[in-house]
Design a protein around this motif. Structure first.
Motif, PDB file in Angstrom:
ATOM      1  N   TYR A  23       0.839  -1.198   0.000  1.00  0.00           N
ATOM      2  CA  TYR A  23       0.000   0.000   0.000  1.00  0.00           C
ATOM      3  C   TYR A  23       0.870   1.242   0.000  1.00  0.00           C
ATOM      4  N   ASN A  24       0.563   2.152  -0.873  1.00  0.00           N
ATOM      5  CA  ASN A  24       1.209   3.457  -0.872  1.00  0.00           C
ATOM      6  C   ASN A  24       0.095   4.478  -1.022  1.00  0.00           C
ATOM      7  N   PHE A  25      -0.204   5.207   0.031  1.00  0.00           N
ATOM      8  CA  PHE A  25      -1.361   6.102   0.016  1.00  0.00           C
ATOM      9  C   PHE A  25      -1.177   7.304  -0.875  1.00  0.00           C
ATOM     10  N   TYR A  26      -0.010   7.493  -1.459  1.00  0.00           N
ATOM     11  CA  TYR A  26       0.198   8.610  -2.373  1.00  0.00           C
ATOM     12  C   TYR A  26      -0.025   8.204  -3.828  1.00  0.00           C
ATOM     13  N   ARG A  27      -0.243   6.946  -4.100  1.00  0.00           N
ATOM     14  CA  ARG A  27      -0.423   6.484  -5.473  1.00  0.00           C
ATOM     15  C   ARG A  27      -1.860   6.733  -5.921  1.00  0.00           C
ATOM     16  N   LEU A  28      -2.013   7.145  -7.158  1.00  0.00           N
ATOM     17  CA  LEU A  28      -3.323   7.408  -7.731  1.00  0.00           C
ATOM     18  C   LEU A  28      -4.171   6.133  -7.773  1.00  0.00           C
ATOM     19  N   GLU A  29      -3.519   4.981  -7.960  1.00  0.00           N
ATOM     20  CA  GLU A  29      -4.247   3.715  -8.021  1.00  0.00           C
ATOM     21  C   GLU A  29      -5.009   3.451  -6.726  1.00  0.00           C
ATOM     22  N   ASN A  30      -4.421   3.826  -5.593  1.00  0.00           N
ATOM     23  CA  ASN A  30      -5.103   3.617  -4.319  1.00  0.00           C
ATOM     24  C   ASN A  30      -6.330   4.512  -4.202  1.00  0.00           C
ATOM     25  N   PRO A 107      -9.095  -5.352  -8.942  1.00  0.00           N
ATOM     26  CA  PRO A 107      -7.785  -5.962  -9.151  1.00  0.00           C
ATOM     27  C   PRO A 107      -6.985  -6.000  -7.853  1.00  0.00           C
ATOM     28  N   GLU A 108      -6.267  -7.066  -7.682  1.00  0.00           N
ATOM     29  CA  GLU A 108      -5.437  -7.211  -6.488  1.00  0.00           C
ATOM     30  C   GLU A 108      -4.370  -6.123  -6.472  1.00  0.00           C
ATOM     31  N   ASN A 109      -3.968  -5.750  -5.301  1.00  0.00           N
ATOM     32  CA  ASN A 109      -2.919  -4.746  -5.138  1.00  0.00           C
ATOM     33  C   ASN A 109      -1.615  -5.466  -4.790  1.00  0.00           C
ATOM     34  N   ASP A 110      -1.071  -6.167  -5.772  1.00  0.00           N
ATOM     35  CA  ASP A 110       0.189  -6.860  -5.557  1.00  0.00           C
ATOM     36  C   ASP A 110       1.177  -6.499  -6.662  1.00  0.00           C
ATOM     37  N   ARG A 111       2.393  -6.903  -6.478  1.00  0.00           N
ATOM     38  CA  ARG A 111       3.455  -6.528  -7.420  1.00  0.00           C
ATOM     39  C   ARG A 111       3.233  -7.125  -8.809  1.00  0.00           C
ATOM     40  N   MET A 112       2.708  -8.325  -8.915  1.00  0.00           N
ATOM     41  CA  MET A 112       2.488  -8.948 -10.228  1.00  0.00           C
ATOM     42  C   MET A 112       1.422  -8.183 -11.014  1.00  0.00           C
ATOM     43  N   THR A 122      -6.796   0.247 -15.542  1.00  0.00           N
ATOM     44  CA  THR A 122      -7.845  -0.737 -15.237  1.00  0.00           C
ATOM     45  C   THR A 122      -8.838  -0.166 -14.232  1.00  0.00           C
ATOM     46  N   LEU A 123      -8.323   0.453 -13.176  1.00  0.00           N
ATOM     47  CA  LEU A 123      -9.210   1.015 -12.149  1.00  0.00           C
ATOM     48  C   LEU A 123     -10.001   2.202 -12.679  1.00  0.00           C
ATOM     49  N   ALA A 124      -9.403   2.994 -13.566  1.00  0.00           N
ATOM     50  CA  ALA A 124     -10.136   4.115 -14.161  1.00  0.00           C
ATOM     51  C   ALA A 124     -11.272   3.603 -15.043  1.00  0.00           C
ATOM     52  N   ALA A 125     -11.028   2.531 -15.797  1.00  0.00           N
ATOM     53  CA  ALA A 125     -12.085   1.938 -16.623  1.00  0.00           C
ATOM     54  C   ALA A 125     -13.181   1.336 -15.747  1.00  0.00           C
ATOM     55  N   LEU A 126     -12.794   0.734 -14.619  1.00  0.00           N
ATOM     56  CA  LEU A 126     -13.802   0.206 -13.690  1.00  0.00           C
ATOM     57  C   LEU A 126     -14.651   1.331 -13.113  1.00  0.00           C
ATOM     58  N   ALA A 131     -19.793   3.967 -12.587  1.00  0.00           N
ATOM     59  CA  ALA A 131     -20.624   5.169 -12.706  1.00  0.00           C
ATOM     60  C   ALA A 131     -21.908   4.837 -13.464  1.00  0.00           C
ATOM     61  N   VAL A 132     -21.800   4.016 -14.497  1.00  0.00           N
ATOM     62  CA  VAL A 132     -23.000   3.562 -15.214  1.00  0.00           C
ATOM     63  C   VAL A 132     -23.890   2.771 -14.268  1.00  0.00           C
ATOM     64  N   LEU A 133     -23.274   1.940 -13.445  1.00  0.00           N
ATOM     65  CA  LEU A 133     -24.016   1.130 -12.481  1.00  0.00           C
ATOM     66  C   LEU A 133     -24.807   2.014 -11.514  1.00  0.00           C
TER      67      LEU A 133
END
Length: 178
Positions: A23-30, A107-112, A122-126, A131-133
């Motif tokens: 976990y890195n709380f500064y990453r946009l993915e989080n 998606p899992e938050n792992d190195r792979m 991937t997360l932006a597309a989700l 939003a449609v949901l």
């Protein structure tokens, strides 16, 4: 001065612990991951309100239309029972959708995953799919919340169409993650 108040080494230890857990709380993915959970929670809340509206309408419908059995008429009218069962079924389907949305994977938050899949994209597309949901859940809620049972029964086809659309969006989301 105590070591507990020295921000430099404490911050390093904290960051290392966060990184150790992936976990890195500064990453946009989080932020995207947290947004995904929040948006799905909003969809579940809207579907919960829709189900509560249908459940209340079903309860009123049964109370107002199903008379106490008498010796002359021991069973209620079949059409009335069928309508009550239709309302019950619609409420159950909306509840099923709520459970499916609540337990959708991210998606899992792992190195792979970070290495072989572009996690941010991937997360932006989700987020777009979610939003449609939320929009679909809001439309369904607006149709049934506070509506009388007769109006819900008259809109049954539209409600079933909404349930099918939400199911299709969930299927697209699951396919996207596979």
């Amino acid at each position: 001065m105590s070591r507990f108040y020295d921000a430099g080494p404490l911050a390093k230890v904290g960051i290392n612990l966060f990184y150790g857990y992936g976990y890195n709380f500064y990453r946009l993915e989080n932020q995207f991951r947290a947004d995904d959970q929040r948006v799905r929670q909003m969809a579940c809340t809207l579907l919960g309100r829709a189900r509560a509206g249908i459940d209340a309408a079903e309860s009123r419908y049964r109370r107002e239309n199903i008379q106490a059995p008498t010796r002359a008429n021991p069973f209620p009218d079949a059409a009335i029972v069928a309508n009550a069962q239709a309302l019950e079924r619609l409420g159950g389907e909306i509840g099923r959708l709520e459970g499916l949305i609540r337990h959708q994977p991210v998606p899992e938050n792992d190195r792979m995953t970070q290495r072989y899949r572009q996690e941010g994209n991937t997360l932006a597309a989700l987020a777009e799919k979610d939003a449609v949901l939320v929009g679909q859940a809001e439309l369904l809620r607006s149709i049934v919340e506070g509506a009388a049972s007769d109006k819900i029964l008259a809109s049954k086809g539209e409600i079933e169409e909404g349930i099918a659309a939400i199911t299709a969006t969930l299927r697209e989301r699951q396919t996207f993650l596979s």
